[in-house]
Motif scaffolding. Sequence first.
Motif, PDB file in Angstrom:
ATOM      1  N   PHE B  43       0.802  -1.219   0.000  1.00 14.09           N
ATOM      2  CA  PHE B  43       0.000   0.000   0.000  1.00 14.09           C
ATOM      3  C   PHE B  43       0.841   1.278   0.000  1.00 14.09           C
ATOM      4  CE2 PHE B  43      -3.508  -2.901   1.109  1.00 14.09           C
ATOM      5  CZ  PHE B  43      -4.401  -2.491   0.124  1.00 14.09           C
ATOM      6  N   LEU B  44       2.138   1.129  -0.193  1.00 13.70           N
ATOM      7  CA  LEU B  44       2.939   2.305  -0.562  1.00 13.70           C
ATOM      8  C   LEU B  44       2.834   2.545  -2.063  1.00 13.70           C
ATOM      9  CD1 LEU B  44       6.177   1.751   1.593  1.00 13.70           C
ATOM     10  CD2 LEU B  44       4.193   3.196   2.112  1.00 13.70           C
ATOM     11  N   LYS B  45       2.485   1.475  -2.789  1.00 15.36           N
ATOM     12  CA  LYS B  45       2.386   1.582  -4.250  1.00 15.36           C
ATOM     13  C   LYS B  45       0.936   1.605  -4.731  1.00 15.36           C
ATOM     14  CE  LYS B  45       6.581  -1.209  -4.528  1.00 15.36           C
ATOM     15  NZ  LYS B  45       7.014  -2.612  -4.630  1.00 15.36           N
ATOM     16  N   HIS B  46       0.022   1.277  -3.855  1.00  9.12           N
ATOM     17  CA  HIS B  46      -1.402   1.245  -4.218  1.00  9.12           C
ATOM     18  C   HIS B  46      -2.181   2.123  -3.254  1.00  9.12           C
ATOM     19  CE1 HIS B  46       0.261  -2.406  -6.031  1.00  9.12           C
ATOM     20  NE2 HIS B  46      -0.712  -2.307  -6.920  1.00  9.12           N
ATOM     21  N   ASP B  47      -3.372   2.503  -3.665  1.00 11.74           N
ATOM     22  CA  ASP B  47      -4.201   3.405  -2.862  1.00 11.74           C
ATOM     23  C   ASP B  47      -4.734   2.679  -1.638  1.00 11.74           C
ATOM     24  OD1 ASP B  47      -5.890   5.274  -1.825  1.00 11.74           O
ATOM     25  OD2 ASP B  47      -7.339   5.226  -3.484  1.00 11.74           O
ATOM     26  N   ILE B  48      -4.269   3.115  -0.468  1.00 15.52           N
ATOM     27  CA  ILE B  48      -4.705   2.454   0.769  1.00 15.52           C
ATOM     28  C   ILE B  48      -6.197   2.665   1.021  1.00 15.52           C
ATOM     29  CG2 ILE B  48      -4.223   4.363   2.366  1.00 15.52           C
ATOM     30  CD1 ILE B  48      -2.989   2.208   4.263  1.00 15.52           C
ATOM     31  N   MET B  49      -6.768   3.695   0.422  1.00 18.07           N
ATOM     32  CA  MET B  49      -8.194   3.955   0.610  1.00 18.07           C
ATOM     33  C   MET B  49      -9.063   3.166  -0.376  1.00 18.07           C
ATOM     34  SD  MET B  49      -7.895   5.832   3.141  1.00 18.07           S
ATOM     35  CE  MET B  49      -9.596   6.298   3.421  1.00 18.07           C
ATOM     36  N   CYS B  50      -8.471   2.235  -1.074  1.00 21.49           N
ATOM     37  CA  CYS B  50      -9.228   1.477  -2.088  1.00 21.49           C
ATOM     38  C   CYS B  50     -10.345   0.667  -1.437  1.00 21.49           C
ATOM     39  CB  CYS B  50      -8.294   0.543  -2.849  1.00 21.49           C
ATOM     40  SG  CYS B  50      -7.712  -0.869  -1.883  1.00 21.49           S
ATOM     41  N   ASP B  51     -11.323   0.304  -2.233  1.00 26.42           N
ATOM     42  CA  ASP B  51     -12.346  -0.644  -1.814  1.00 26.42           C
ATOM     43  C   ASP B  51     -11.643  -1.975  -1.548  1.00 26.42           C
ATOM     44  OD1 ASP B  51     -14.357  -2.514  -1.626  1.00 26.42           O
ATOM     45  OD2 ASP B  51     -15.426  -1.864  -3.432  1.00 26.42           O
ATOM     46  N   ASN B  57      -6.681  -4.470  -3.646  1.00 26.03           N
ATOM     47  CA  ASN B  57      -6.355  -5.085  -2.359  1.00 26.03           C
ATOM     48  C   ASN B  57      -5.405  -6.271  -2.592  1.00 26.03           C
ATOM     49  OD1 ASN B  57      -6.310  -5.562   0.405  1.00 26.03           O
ATOM     50  ND2 ASN B  57      -8.489  -6.042   0.562  1.00 26.03           N
ATOM     51  N   VAL B  58      -4.790  -6.709  -1.526  1.00 30.18           N
ATOM     52  CA  VAL B  58      -3.819  -7.797  -1.607  1.00 30.18           C
ATOM     53  C   VAL B  58      -4.185  -8.839  -0.560  1.00 30.18           C
ATOM     54  CG1 VAL B  58      -2.258  -6.627   0.016  1.00 30.18           C
ATOM     55  CG2 VAL B  58      -1.328  -8.327  -1.556  1.00 30.18           C
ATOM     56  N   LEU B  59      -3.917 -10.089  -0.879  1.00 32.77           N
ATOM     57  CA  LEU B  59      -4.107 -11.178   0.082  1.00 32.77           C
ATOM     58  C   LEU B  59      -2.742 -11.823   0.298  1.00 32.77           C
ATOM     59  CD1 LEU B  59      -6.493 -12.927   1.506  1.00 32.77           C
ATOM     60  CD2 LEU B  59      -5.854 -14.600  -0.231  1.00 32.77           C
ATOM     61  N   PHE B  81      -4.491  -8.667   5.046  1.00 29.64           N
ATOM     62  CA  PHE B  81      -5.160  -7.955   3.945  1.00 29.64           C
ATOM     63  C   PHE B  81      -5.833  -6.720   4.505  1.00 29.64           C
ATOM     64  CE2 PHE B  81      -7.426 -11.479   5.834  1.00 29.64           C
ATOM     65  CZ  PHE B  81      -8.559 -10.882   6.338  1.00 29.64           C
ATOM     66  N   LYS B  82      -6.333  -5.885   3.661  1.00 29.52           N
ATOM     67  CA  LYS B  82      -7.222  -4.827   4.134  1.00 29.52           C
ATOM     68  C   LYS B  82      -8.620  -5.422   4.289  1.00 29.52           C
ATOM     69  CE  LYS B  82      -9.216  -0.324   3.174  1.00 29.52           C
ATOM     70  NZ  LYS B  82      -9.385   0.802   2.254  1.00 29.52           N
ATOM     71  N   SER B  83      -9.211  -5.194   5.460  1.00 32.55           N
ATOM     72  CA  SER B  83     -10.465  -5.872   5.787  1.00 32.55           C
ATOM     73  C   SER B  83     -11.663  -5.260   5.060  1.00 32.55           C
ATOM     74  CB  SER B  83     -10.709  -5.788   7.295  1.00 32.55           C
ATOM     75  OG  SER B  83     -12.035  -6.163   7.602  1.00 32.55           O
ATOM     76  N   PRO B  84     -12.456  -6.092   4.396  1.00 34.09           N
ATOM     77  CA  PRO B  84     -13.650  -5.553   3.733  1.00 34.09           C
ATOM     78  C   PRO B  84     -14.795  -5.252   4.697  1.00 34.09           C
ATOM     79  CG  PRO B  84     -13.494  -7.920   3.361  1.00 34.09           C
ATOM     80  CD  PRO B  84     -12.250  -7.509   4.103  1.00 34.09           C
ATOM     81  N   CYS B  85     -14.782  -5.836   5.885  1.00 30.18           N
ATOM     82  CA  CYS B  85     -15.898  -5.585   6.804  1.00 30.18           C
ATOM     83  C   CYS B  85     -15.600  -4.470   7.795  1.00 30.18           C
ATOM     84  CB  CYS B  85     -16.302  -6.858   7.542  1.00 30.18           C
ATOM     85  SG  CYS B  85     -14.951  -7.776   8.276  1.00 30.18           S
ATOM     86  N   TYR B  86     -14.345  -4.279   8.169  1.00 31.73           N
ATOM     87  CA  TYR B  86     -14.017  -3.241   9.143  1.00 31.73           C
ATOM     88  C   TYR B  86     -13.299  -2.054   8.503  1.00 31.73           C
ATOM     89  CZ  TYR B  86     -14.923  -7.427  11.903  1.00 31.73           C
ATOM     90  OH  TYR B  86     -15.472  -8.572  12.403  1.00 31.73           O
ATOM     91  N   GLY B  87     -12.877  -2.198   7.258  1.00 36.82           N
ATOM     92  CA  GLY B  87     -12.214  -1.109   6.550  1.00 36.82           C
ATOM     93  C   GLY B  87     -10.841  -0.781   7.094  1.00 36.82           C
ATOM     94  N   SER B  88     -10.260  -1.702   7.855  1.00 39.56           N
ATOM     95  CA  SER B  88      -9.003  -1.446   8.553  1.00 39.56           C
ATOM     96  C   SER B  88      -7.991  -2.531   8.200  1.00 39.56           C
ATOM     97  CB  SER B  88      -9.269  -1.463  10.060  1.00 39.56           C
ATOM     98  OG  SER B  88      -9.715  -2.748  10.446  1.00 39.56           O
ATOM     99  N   HIS B 186      -9.892 -19.544   9.056  1.00 36.21           N
ATOM    100  CA  HIS B 186      -9.317 -18.245   9.411  1.00 36.21           C
ATOM    101  C   HIS B 186     -10.523 -17.309   9.373  1.00 36.21           C
ATOM    102  CE1 HIS B 186      -5.970 -20.438   7.566  1.00 36.21           C
ATOM    103  NE2 HIS B 186      -5.111 -19.526   7.923  1.00 36.21           N
ATOM    104  N   ALA B 187     -11.111 -17.056  10.535  1.00 35.07           N
ATOM    105  CA  ALA B 187     -12.457 -16.494  10.525  1.00 35.07           C
ATOM    106  C   ALA B 187     -12.514 -14.973  10.424  1.00 35.07           C
ATOM    107  CB  ALA B 187     -13.207 -16.949  11.781  1.00 35.07           C
ATOM    108  N   ARG B 188     -11.613 -14.296  11.119  1.00 32.66           N
ATOM    109  CA  ARG B 188     -11.829 -12.875  11.359  1.00 32.66           C
ATOM    110  C   ARG B 188     -11.478 -11.990  10.161  1.00 32.66           C
ATOM    111  NH1 ARG B 188     -15.193 -11.907  15.282  1.00 32.66           N
ATOM    112  NH2 ARG B 188     -14.156 -10.085  16.160  1.00 32.66           N
ATOM    113  N   CYS B 189     -12.168 -10.897  10.069  1.00 34.46           N
ATOM    114  CA  CYS B 189     -11.819  -9.749   9.222  1.00 34.46           C
ATOM    115  C   CYS B 189     -12.175  -9.883   7.738  1.00 34.46           C
ATOM    116  CB  CYS B 189     -10.332  -9.398   9.324  1.00 34.46           C
ATOM    117  SG  CYS B 189      -9.826  -8.892  10.966  1.00 34.46           S
ATOM    118  N   GLY B 190     -12.682 -11.014   7.296  1.00 30.43           N
ATOM    119  CA  GLY B 190     -13.201 -11.069   5.934  1.00 30.43           C
ATOM    120  C   GLY B 190     -12.211 -11.426   4.841  1.00 30.43           C
ATOM    121  N   GLY B 191     -11.198 -12.207   5.175  1.00 28.92           N
ATOM    122  CA  GLY B 191     -10.252 -12.651   4.133  1.00 28.92           C
ATOM    123  C   GLY B 191     -10.933 -13.440   3.027  1.00 28.92           C
ATOM    124  N   GLY B 192     -12.022 -14.160   3.377  1.00 29.62           N
ATOM    125  CA  GLY B 192     -12.756 -14.914   2.361  1.00 29.62           C
ATOM    126  C   GLY B 192     -13.407 -13.996   1.342  1.00 29.62           C
TER     127      GLY B 192
END
Lengths: 93, 676
Positions: B43-51, B57-59, B81-88, B186-192
Amino acid sequence: MITVQAEYTARFKEITQTTSETIQLEQANMAELAQMLTTKYGPQMQALLIDPNTQDLNTNGTLFIDSSGRRLFIDDTLADGETVSFMVGIAGG
Amino acid sequence: MESGLLRVDLTTGEIKREILPHSMFERWVGGSGINDWLLWEHFLKHDIMCDARSPENVLIFGVGPLAGVGSGIGVKGRLTFKSPCYGSFGDSTGGGKFPYVVRFSGYDYIVVTGKAPKPVYIHICNGEVTICDATHLWGKDSAETHQMLRKELGDYPSEAYTLSIGQAGENQVGIAGVIADGWRIHARCGGGGVMGSKNLKAIVTQGTQGIKIDDPSSLLEWSDGFRQKLDANEAAYGFKRRGTLGAVEMYQKIGGNFWRNNQGAMFRGEEVRSDNWVKKYHKYSEVCSSDCYIACDGRYKIEGHESDAAQKYVGESFRHPEYLTTGSSAGALDVRDWAEVAHWGKITNDYGIDNQDLSCSISFLMELKQREIISDRDVEELFGRPQSLEWGKMEDIEALVEDVVYQRNPFGWLFRDGAYHGALRYSEQQGQNFMKYAMYGKGGASFTEEMRPFPTWMNNMAVASRGADHLKGIGLIEKFQRRDLSKVYFNGRTEAGDPTIPDLKGASTALIENQVALINSYGVCMFHWMLDPLGYAPESYYGEVYTAVTGIDRTKEERMLDGERICNLEKAFNSRLGMRREHDTICERWMHEPCPEGPNKGRVAGDMFEQVLEEYYEWRGWDKETGLQTRQKMEELGLEDVADVLAADNAMAGERRADRAVHVDVKIADDPGIPD
């Protein structure tokens, strides 16, 4: 002489083969309760209850509390009618 | 110490192999530490504010240096990854054999970017990597996907192990997880959801290559000693039989359970408030990761005689329920039969969805209905059908799971990103404020344990980098009242072991976060440490075996700094996203409503909250006013480069103008709205 209720969960329940029992103590303290339980249930109970390095109640992986939720140590006194819970401490999942 | 890094761009199909140099381990330890750095670099090379559901995003998958080496501490893989459910910042951990076999295929780290034009899986076999068509797997659950891939790929050069998504991930549900070997989520944060957004159904590994050990004889010696300590430990023996189910009875005693959306702190069902599960249900194997001397997990098969409900699930086979599977069903939803609890664990795993957050969505609505805040008509509009919303009715609950997995009605759409966002969207839709009944902490993440009487636990929920969660800073010193440990870590002071006072609870949070970061970076299981047959301190005891494996020698003080550095990198990621002090918070019920029952009845988290949080910032060396990091602390940790990025983003305390924050609201980018 006082009477306390000992309640067991997890590994304690397996060793004692019961979930609770009433115990009478000459001295109103944890030291006597721990001594009685190790005498009655043998080395497995002793390994759970007593830290061989400190001779205090074991803190590694176990939790012993009174009815107010306070952790008990070997020098603590017990009130007549107190309930002492013996548990294996674990969290998460 | 070096590791193989695999980069796969699913948009272009490009595959790159790199070597992570020794210096990377010197700075970031391994496992989650290196994952965090790879995320930061991305996220130094990509927009950290991306959807978070976009190809930007990266996995990242990674496994630490101690995984699979024969130490006996278990093996845990990590997704970041950047979380799709918490945005963090988002990450999650899982066991199974995938994270250890992947090391034998030549790669410890996998970075997946872009988006495939159609469903694919990545096959890694002894260093060779292929992107394969997964059209035939799309629509299958995680267990079936695992079995199909094993059959498809055969058992040469080794059996195949998988990391896959179920239907929830395919449908980009925000709280979808990723499942190792078809049964360990791996349950938390929406990696799926991130995997699904990339059209990536699975990563499959087969391998027979070796793992290089710096000092094999020291490793073997350590491992022998570790096994002997465990063999002599009666508590470990009990844990082997129950896993974390042992916590059900313990939490019942200390008032730590979460019942009916946390309207209570004690389970009610006679059956599920005991550990009768281990007596009644047939456990036919003891496995998790191969390299674990405890092996607390196990597979069961329901035979039908165990309870009334068991007759509905005859022949069903899965893992035994862990504590939080029980907490999210027997607790949050008041399910009172073990067979139904087990079934809840199986279906949420098969669909691939986080049962913590999902249960809080369901229990939120059940409470609204219980209190007659919403009517039958409201419910029918929400679900597109009559729906009972009665506590504990498993058939109804199962239908609600499917609603979210397939997002087939307004409820499914509104709550696909968890309880907080669902409650917020439903409040907006109805023009009423229902947030009083939503259970969440930082980032909107939900969690099904009572925490009001436990100040460190409460603070974990407010500050955890991946959103409210216990596993980033699990407050064992407090919950188990370990005054002895408090003395060791806080210069003879005992207060950290006393949950009735706020003192040293913020300090404990910071301490344990650092330790947990170390454990997750080593790539091993936390339960050995939590069970504590070894005397608690991962920085010294586990540190010895880390040195044997990697050749990186450190004092225990330096190891704690390693953990602190990793925590600060995760914090920096969230600061770039705009997270500030106001985001370090918990929901209204936890903050203001008294604990309703148990030995801690009447305790209110809000009485201690601010004091504990301030102390946490103080021990972290962060700015109390904004919650942001300071340049002085970052320089102490050798993070000058990270500090420069924060300063450029106006996310560093005391640098540039505080009134010119670049981002002040953390939002998940994709509000799905209501479908036609």
